[in-house]
Design a protein around this motif. Structure first.
Motif, mmCIF file in Angstrom:
data_model
loop_
_atom_site.group_PDB
_atom_site.id
_atom_site.type_symbol
_atom_site.label_atom_id
_atom_site.label_comp_id
_atom_site.label_asym_id
_atom_site.label_seq_id
_atom_site.Cartn_x
_atom_site.Cartn_y
_atom_site.Cartn_z
ATOM 1 N N VAL A 140 0.841 -1.197 0.000
ATOM 2 C CA VAL A 140 0.000 0.000 0.000
ATOM 3 C C VAL A 140 0.876 1.247 0.000
ATOM 4 C CG1 VAL A 140 -1.728 1.292 1.309
ATOM 5 C CG2 VAL A 140 -1.927 -1.198 1.114
ATOM 6 N N HIS A 141 1.885 1.264 0.878
ATOM 7 C CA HIS A 141 2.827 2.390 0.910
ATOM 8 C C HIS A 141 3.552 2.534 -0.427
ATOM 9 C CE1 HIS A 141 2.701 3.917 5.018
ATOM 10 N NE2 HIS A 141 2.532 2.674 5.429
ATOM 11 N N LEU A 144 -2.754 6.448 6.756
ATOM 12 C CA LEU A 144 -1.850 5.318 7.001
ATOM 13 C C LEU A 144 -1.082 5.466 8.312
ATOM 14 C CD1 LEU A 144 -0.454 4.705 3.402
ATOM 15 C CD2 LEU A 144 -2.186 3.373 4.630
ATOM 16 N N GLU A 145 -0.775 6.704 8.698
ATOM 17 C CA GLU A 145 -0.034 6.937 9.943
ATOM 18 C C GLU A 145 -0.831 6.536 11.180
ATOM 19 O OE1 GLU A 145 1.298 10.995 9.952
ATOM 20 O OE2 GLU A 145 2.737 10.616 8.338
ATOM 21 N N THR A 146 -2.132 6.382 11.051
ATOM 22 C CA THR A 146 -2.961 6.004 12.205
ATOM 23 C C THR A 146 -3.108 4.491 12.328
ATOM 24 O OG1 THR A 146 -5.063 6.054 10.987
ATOM 25 C CG2 THR A 146 -4.294 8.143 11.976
ATOM 26 N N PHE A 147 -2.401 3.739 11.522
ATOM 27 C CA PHE A 147 -2.590 2.293 11.478
ATOM 28 C C PHE A 147 -2.400 1.623 12.838
ATOM 29 C CE2 PHE A 147 -1.333 -2.096 10.753
ATOM 30 C CZ PHE A 147 -2.444 -2.531 10.044
ATOM 31 N N LEU A 203 -11.440 10.273 -2.465
ATOM 32 C CA LEU A 203 -10.126 9.663 -2.318
ATOM 33 C C LEU A 203 -10.214 8.148 -2.530
ATOM 34 C CD1 LEU A 203 -7.265 10.724 -1.482
ATOM 35 C CD2 LEU A 203 -7.799 9.901 0.808
ATOM 36 N N ARG A 204 -11.245 7.533 -1.941
ATOM 37 C CA ARG A 204 -11.414 6.077 -2.084
ATOM 38 C C ARG A 204 -11.640 5.671 -3.536
ATOM 39 N NH1 ARG A 204 -14.429 6.589 2.911
ATOM 40 N NH2 ARG A 204 -16.323 6.812 1.677
ATOM 41 N N ARG A 205 -12.161 6.582 -4.348
ATOM 42 C CA ARG A 205 -12.383 6.265 -5.767
ATOM 43 C C ARG A 205 -11.066 6.009 -6.507
ATOM 44 N NH1 ARG A 205 -16.835 7.637 -8.855
ATOM 45 N NH2 ARG A 205 -18.735 7.740 -7.613
ATOM 46 N N GLU A 206 -9.981 6.529 -5.959
ATOM 47 C CA GLU A 206 -8.652 6.293 -6.537
ATOM 48 C C GLU A 206 -7.776 5.662 -5.461
ATOM 49 O OE1 GLU A 206 -7.081 9.584 -8.731
ATOM 50 O OE2 GLU A 206 -9.071 10.142 -9.452
ATOM 51 N N THR A 207 -8.220 4.539 -4.987
ATOM 52 C CA THR A 207 -7.612 3.890 -3.829
ATOM 53 C C THR A 207 -6.159 3.484 -4.057
ATOM 54 O OG1 THR A 207 -7.953 2.192 -2.156
ATOM 55 C CG2 THR A 207 -8.373 1.549 -4.440
ATOM 56 N N ILE A 208 -5.426 3.488 -2.966
ATOM 57 C CA ILE A 208 -4.049 2.982 -2.985
ATOM 58 C C ILE A 208 -4.015 1.535 -2.486
ATOM 59 C CG2 ILE A 208 -2.992 5.246 -2.752
ATOM 60 C CD1 ILE A 208 -2.619 4.604 0.276
#
Length: 110
Positions: free
Chosen positions: A38-39, A63-66, A86-91
């Motif tokens: 993902v990163h 991601l920093e809150t993982f 943002l979710r529409r272009e998910t990583i």
């Protein structure tokens, strides 16, 4: 043939994407080793100018809150318009198998 207004269609797509991300969030929390890819996707997209700085920073902050799974899920699954876009272009590409994705989507059909 029924014609749905654009706003309704967009809302339905966002609902499907949200359901997929609920499954993604749970899988990533259960299998933290998936975060590496993902990163890598995030960095690649930003480096190749496929993502604006604002989106890059928003993904980074999520991601920093993982280490706090509830906060991570809360931010990833937020219902605000910015996060929905943002979710529409998910990583998180490749986190769910096609079978897992289909299973989530088939659960939406009633």
């Amino acid at each position: 043939m029924s014609v749905r207004p654009r706003k309704q269609k967009r809302s339905e797509v966002n609902a499907r994407i949200l359901k997929i991300h609920e499954a993604i969030a749970q899988k990533v929390v259960n299998q933290p080793e998936l975060l590496g890819q993902v990163h890598q996707t995030l960095e690649q997209r930003y480096k190749n100018k496929l993502m604006r700085y604002g989106s890059y920073m928003l993904w980074q902050s999520i991601l920093e809150t993982f280490d706090n799974p509830e906060l991570f899920k809360s931010l990833l699954l937020s219902d605000d318009e910015r996060t929905a876009n943002l979710r529409r272009e998910t990583i998180f590409i490749g986190v769910l198998s096609e079978d897992e994705r289909q299973q989530v989507l088939s659960g939406l059909k009633g």
